[in-house]
Scaffold this motif. Structure first.
Motif, PDB file in Angstrom:
ATOM      1  N   CYS A 100     -25.658 -16.126   7.067  1.00 41.85           N
ATOM      2  CA  CYS A 100     -25.009 -14.901   6.269  1.00 41.85           C
ATOM      3  C   CYS A 100     -23.752 -14.764   6.490  1.00 41.85           C
ATOM      4  CB  CYS A 100     -25.661 -13.720   6.924  1.00 41.85           C
ATOM      5  SG  CYS A 100     -25.102 -12.129   6.412  1.00 41.85           S
ATOM      6  N   LEU A 101     -23.181 -14.543   5.164  1.00 44.57           N
ATOM      7  CA  LEU A 101     -21.612 -14.229   5.058  1.00 44.57           C
ATOM      8  C   LEU A 101     -21.296 -12.934   4.621  1.00 44.57           C
ATOM      9  CD1 LEU A 101     -18.854 -15.074   4.778  1.00 44.57           C
ATOM     10  CD2 LEU A 101     -19.419 -16.527   2.806  1.00 44.57           C
ATOM     11  N   PRO A 102     -21.163 -11.905   5.363  1.00 45.15           N
ATOM     12  CA  PRO A 102     -20.765 -10.448   4.991  1.00 45.15           C
ATOM     13  C   PRO A 102     -19.321 -10.281   4.570  1.00 45.15           C
ATOM     14  CG  PRO A 102     -21.147 -10.376   7.490  1.00 45.15           C
ATOM     15  CD  PRO A 102     -21.180 -11.848   6.805  1.00 45.15           C
ATOM     16  N   VAL A 103     -19.344 -10.075   3.511  1.00 42.64           N
ATOM     17  CA  VAL A 103     -17.700  -9.888   2.828  1.00 42.64           C
ATOM     18  C   VAL A 103     -17.334  -8.429   2.775  1.00 42.64           C
ATOM     19  CG1 VAL A 103     -16.087 -10.939   1.185  1.00 42.64           C
ATOM     20  CG2 VAL A 103     -18.233 -11.789   1.410  1.00 42.64           C
ATOM     21  N   VAL A 104     -16.071  -8.197   3.293  1.00 43.42           N
ATOM     22  CA  VAL A 104     -15.592  -6.659   3.398  1.00 43.42           C
ATOM     23  C   VAL A 104     -14.191  -6.778   3.129  1.00 43.42           C
ATOM     24  CG1 VAL A 104     -15.176  -4.748   4.547  1.00 43.42           C
ATOM     25  CG2 VAL A 104     -17.287  -6.099   5.290  1.00 43.42           C
ATOM     26  N   GLY A 105     -13.793  -5.890   2.160  1.00 43.99           N
ATOM     27  CA  GLY A 105     -12.304  -5.753   1.691  1.00 43.99           C
ATOM     28  C   GLY A 105     -11.743  -6.041   0.368  1.00 43.99           C
ATOM     29  N   VAL A 106     -10.613  -6.587   0.532  1.00 44.18           N
ATOM     30  CA  VAL A 106     -10.056  -7.266  -0.828  1.00 44.18           C
ATOM     31  C   VAL A 106     -10.404  -8.516  -0.906  1.00 44.18           C
ATOM     32  CG1 VAL A 106      -7.941  -7.613  -1.959  1.00 44.18           C
ATOM     33  CG2 VAL A 106      -8.296  -5.768  -0.423  1.00 44.18           C
ATOM     34  N   MET A 107     -11.063  -8.656  -2.105  1.00 43.26           N
ATOM     35  CA  MET A 107     -11.406 -10.302  -2.513  1.00 43.26           C
ATOM     36  C   MET A 107     -10.447 -10.643  -3.502  1.00 43.26           C
ATOM     37  SD  MET A 107     -13.428 -13.041  -2.151  1.00 43.26           S
ATOM     38  CE  MET A 107     -14.213 -12.048  -0.847  1.00 43.26           C
ATOM     39  N   ASP A 108      -9.271 -11.222  -3.019  1.00 40.99           N
ATOM     40  CA  ASP A 108      -8.348 -11.968  -4.212  1.00 40.99           C
ATOM     41  C   ASP A 108      -8.709 -13.322  -4.160  1.00 40.99           C
ATOM     42  OD1 ASP A 108      -5.825 -11.630  -1.997  1.00 40.99           O
ATOM     43  OD2 ASP A 108      -7.346 -12.955  -1.676  1.00 40.99           O
ATOM     44  N   THR A 109      -7.785 -13.953  -4.954  1.00 41.99           N
ATOM     45  CA  THR A 109      -8.278 -15.527  -5.134  1.00 41.99           C
ATOM     46  C   THR A 109      -8.081 -16.343  -4.120  1.00 41.99           C
ATOM     47  OG1 THR A 109      -6.010 -15.966  -6.108  1.00 41.99           O
ATOM     48  CG2 THR A 109      -7.767 -15.119  -7.653  1.00 41.99           C
ATOM     49  N   ALA A 110      -7.054 -16.012  -3.168  1.00 37.88           N
ATOM     50  CA  ALA A 110      -6.686 -16.738  -2.019  1.00 37.88           C
ATOM     51  C   ALA A 110      -7.788 -16.581  -0.958  1.00 37.88           C
ATOM     52  CB  ALA A 110      -5.629 -16.234  -1.388  1.00 37.88           C
ATOM     53  N   ARG A 111      -8.598 -15.571  -0.797  1.00 36.31           N
ATOM     54  CA  ARG A 111      -9.541 -15.320   0.054  1.00 36.31           C
ATOM     55  C   ARG A 111     -11.079 -15.947  -0.360  1.00 36.31           C
ATOM     56  NH1 ARG A 111     -12.082  -9.849   2.133  1.00 36.31           N
ATOM     57  NH2 ARG A 111     -13.292 -10.629   3.813  1.00 36.31           N
ATOM     58  N   SER A 112     -10.855 -15.820  -1.772  1.00 32.65           N
ATOM     59  CA  SER A 112     -12.332 -16.387  -2.349  1.00 32.65           C
ATOM     60  C   SER A 112     -12.046 -17.970  -2.119  1.00 32.65           C
ATOM     61  CB  SER A 112     -12.167 -16.091  -4.036  1.00 32.65           C
ATOM     62  OG  SER A 112     -13.251 -16.629  -4.601  1.00 32.65           O
ATOM     63  N   ALA A 113     -11.081 -18.422  -2.223  1.00 33.93           N
ATOM     64  CA  ALA A 113     -10.872 -19.986  -2.112  1.00 33.93           C
ATOM     65  C   ALA A 113     -11.134 -20.267  -0.668  1.00 33.93           C
ATOM     66  CB  ALA A 113      -9.487 -20.445  -2.416  1.00 33.93           C
ATOM     67  N   GLU A 114     -10.746 -19.631   0.300  1.00 26.22           N
ATOM     68  CA  GLU A 114     -10.841 -19.921   1.578  1.00 26.22           C
ATOM     69  C   GLU A 114     -12.287 -19.666   1.920  1.00 26.22           C
ATOM     70  OE1 GLU A 114      -6.480 -17.761   2.892  1.00 26.22           O
ATOM     71  OE2 GLU A 114      -8.528 -16.873   3.789  1.00 26.22           O
ATOM     72  N   MET A 115     -12.845 -18.754   1.667  1.00 21.35           N
ATOM     73  CA  MET A 115     -14.323 -18.276   1.762  1.00 21.35           C
ATOM     74  C   MET A 115     -15.278 -19.644   1.208  1.00 21.35           C
ATOM     75  SD  MET A 115     -15.892 -14.901   0.884  1.00 21.35           S
ATOM     76  CE  MET A 115     -17.204 -15.498  -0.296  1.00 21.35           C
ATOM     77  N   THR A 116     -14.846 -20.133  -0.050  1.00 22.49           N
ATOM     78  CA  THR A 116     -15.760 -21.188  -0.407  1.00 22.49           C
ATOM     79  C   THR A 116     -15.490 -22.337   0.463  1.00 22.49           C
ATOM     80  OG1 THR A 116     -15.182 -20.354  -2.515  1.00 22.49           O
ATOM     81  CG2 THR A 116     -15.919 -22.656  -2.470  1.00 22.49           C
ATOM     82  N   THR A 117     -14.346 -22.690   0.991  1.00 21.35           N
ATOM     83  CA  THR A 117     -13.915 -23.926   1.709  1.00 21.35           C
ATOM     84  C   THR A 117     -15.044 -23.559   2.819  1.00 21.35           C
ATOM     85  OG1 THR A 117     -11.942 -23.978   1.094  1.00 21.35           O
ATOM     86  CG2 THR A 117     -12.696 -25.537   2.847  1.00 21.35           C
ATOM     87  N   ALA A 118     -14.782 -22.499   3.829  1.00 22.09           N
ATOM     88  CA  ALA A 118     -15.299 -22.312   4.974  1.00 22.09           C
ATOM     89  C   ALA A 118     -17.057 -22.334   4.833  1.00 22.09           C
ATOM     90  CB  ALA A 118     -15.193 -20.916   5.592  1.00 22.09           C
ATOM     91  N   LEU A 119     -17.676 -21.689   3.661  1.00 20.98           N
ATOM     92  CA  LEU A 119     -19.075 -21.663   3.515  1.00 20.98           C
ATOM     93  C   LEU A 119     -19.457 -23.036   3.264  1.00 20.98           C
ATOM     94  CD1 LEU A 119     -21.355 -19.828   3.270  1.00 20.98           C
ATOM     95  CD2 LEU A 119     -21.044 -19.631   0.678  1.00 20.98           C
ATOM     96  N   LEU A 120     -18.831 -23.813   2.652  1.00 23.43           N
ATOM     97  CA  LEU A 120     -19.544 -25.238   1.873  1.00 23.43           C
ATOM     98  C   LEU A 120     -19.472 -26.019   3.212  1.00 23.43           C
ATOM     99  CD1 LEU A 120     -18.195 -25.814  -1.490  1.00 23.43           C
ATOM    100  CD2 LEU A 120     -20.378 -24.958  -0.789  1.00 23.43           C
ATOM    101  N   HIS A 121     -18.262 -26.001   4.222  1.00 22.88           N
ATOM    102  CA  HIS A 121     -18.477 -26.817   5.343  1.00 22.88           C
ATOM    103  C   HIS A 121     -19.684 -26.263   6.233  1.00 22.88           C
ATOM    104  CE1 HIS A 121     -13.913 -28.093   5.248  1.00 22.88           C
ATOM    105  NE2 HIS A 121     -14.667 -28.933   4.909  1.00 22.88           N
ATOM    106  N   ALA A 122     -19.834 -25.033   6.348  1.00 25.12           N
ATOM    107  CA  ALA A 122     -20.974 -24.425   7.284  1.00 25.12           C
ATOM    108  C   ALA A 122     -21.921 -24.770   6.884  1.00 25.12           C
ATOM    109  CB  ALA A 122     -20.766 -22.687   7.540  1.00 25.12           C
ATOM    110  N   VAL A 123     -22.417 -24.834   5.632  1.00 24.40           N
ATOM    111  CA  VAL A 123     -23.623 -25.050   5.108  1.00 24.40           C
ATOM    112  C   VAL A 123     -24.046 -26.357   5.420  1.00 24.40           C
ATOM    113  CG1 VAL A 123     -25.076 -25.757   2.723  1.00 24.40           C
ATOM    114  CG2 VAL A 123     -23.674 -23.403   3.042  1.00 24.40           C
TER     115      VAL A 123
END
Lengths: 208, 154
Positions: A100-123
């Motif tokens: 589960c990845l709860p996302v809170v706050g401001v979703m700008d492009t930098a955060r979106s990119a970081e999230m993708t990397t972290a998520l794919l690694h975790a998967v």
């Protein structure tokens, strides 16, 4: 030249050596005059030099202490920065093979990119079968970022896991639809609870 | 109906490290709400300011974000200016397109993850009325403007 003069000259030479050491950061030595030298102004001068060396040594110790404190604080700041980074993308395993990845706050492009990397690694690392991304905490999203989100969801699918989006608010739903993106293969539920329930139910059905 | 003319003070937030982007987001939200934008609109302006601030860090070495207001034919507008000390854009219009940088399309094969998605400026364009680029001797300013909807302007 008398013996006294020679002694004084030697003391001056030694004093010059001491001062040279001080110049290179060595505050351990002091200047000395032989006891026979009674000239008070000369004694005062040498004592003055020693005073100066002592206070320079004090200053150096203080400065070293400040430097050390500063380095420690900088190290703490760096650790906190890493912590903030990790906290802003918390990825939790809430069920066997379910992230589960709860996302809170401001979703700008930098955060979106970081999230993708972290998520794919975790998967990959946790051999995830289902990934629930909850965006209840996101107020607005730009179409560029929404597009990236959809690609990320598809990438998760390519890694062999289901990707579910939850908590999409009406405005973000409009943004996604206006993009004309193909939403097939991306599941959506109103809440994390419903998504989890749906997954567990489908697993049970599979086992029957 | 005449609107009260009270010039808003300029708010400047220095941008040197990634943590400064949070300060920019908070400042932009407060400024937008004070000007009369809705929560959702303020959220969009936060995204704009955030993208500009991140760009300063990525390409501009250091700089600042300035938040102010502008009076024009369309009434009062929210203005966010990103000043940085990096190289000015080679071709601003190309840089504004999604998945482009200022020299042309970003090649996904050679793009580094740290370069980002190449859509930050696209966000700025989509969520504001006007984006301008001012090249300077020691850097540049990128300026984005969005008018307050007339009914809610303060």
């Amino acid at each position: 030249m008398t013996t006294l003069d020679t002694d004084i000259l030697e003391s001056v030479t030694d004093a010059l050596l001491v001062l040279s050491n001080v110049g290179m950061g060595d505050y351990s030595s002091r200047v000395t005059l032989p006891e026979e030298v009674k000239d008070s102004s000369l004694r005062a001068l040498f004592e003055g030099i020693n005073e100066m060396i002592r206070s320079l040594e004090q200053e150096k110790l203080k400065s070293d202490a400040y430097q050390k404190e500063l380095e420690e604080k900088l190290a703490t700041i760096e650790k906190q920065r890493v912590a903030i980074q990790e906290l802003s993308t918390p990825i939790m395993e809430v069920w066997d093979g379910v992230l589960c990845l709860p996302v809170v706050g401001v979703m700008d492009t930098a955060r979106s990119a970081e999230m993708t990397t972290a998520l794919l690694h975790a998967v990959v690392e946790k051999k995830t079968r289902c990934c629930i991304i909850d965006i209840t905490g996101i107020e607005v999203m730009d179409t560029g970022t929404a597009d990236h989100f959809m690609r990320m969801a598809r990438a998760v699918g390519m890694l062999g896991a289901r990707c579910v989006l939850t908590g999409i608010n009406p405005h973000i739903a409009q943004t996604i639809v206006h993009m004309g993106v193909d939403l097939s293969g991306i599941e959506s539920h109103r809440s994390l609870r419903q998504a989890l329930h749906a997954y567990v139910t489908s697993q049970k059905k599979q086992q029957q | 109906m005449a609107q009260s003319i009270r010039p808003k003070p300029l708010i400047r937030i220095d941008v040197r490290e990634s943590v400064d982007v949070y300060a920019v987001q908070r400042g932009a939200r407060a400024h937008a709400l004070a000007m009369g934008f809705s929560l959702r609109e303020a959220g969009e302006l936060v995204l704009v300011a955030s993208e500009l601030a991140t760009n300063i860090l990525k390409y501009g070495k250091r700089g600042w974000i300035a938040l102010c207001t502008e009076r024009g034919a369309r009434g009062v507008s929210f203005v966010v200016e990103a000043r940085d000390f990096g190289p000015p854009f080679h071709d601003f219009d190309t840089a504004l397109k999604d998945r482009h940088d200022d020299r042309g399309p970003i090649n996904p094969d050679t793009r580094k993850i740290s370069q980002g998605l190449g859509v930050g400026l696209g966000t700025v364009v989509r969520l504001t009325d006007r984006v301008e680029h001012v090249p300077l001797a020691d850097g540049k300013i990128v300026r984005a403007v969005r008018a307050v909807p007339r009914a809610t302007a303060r």
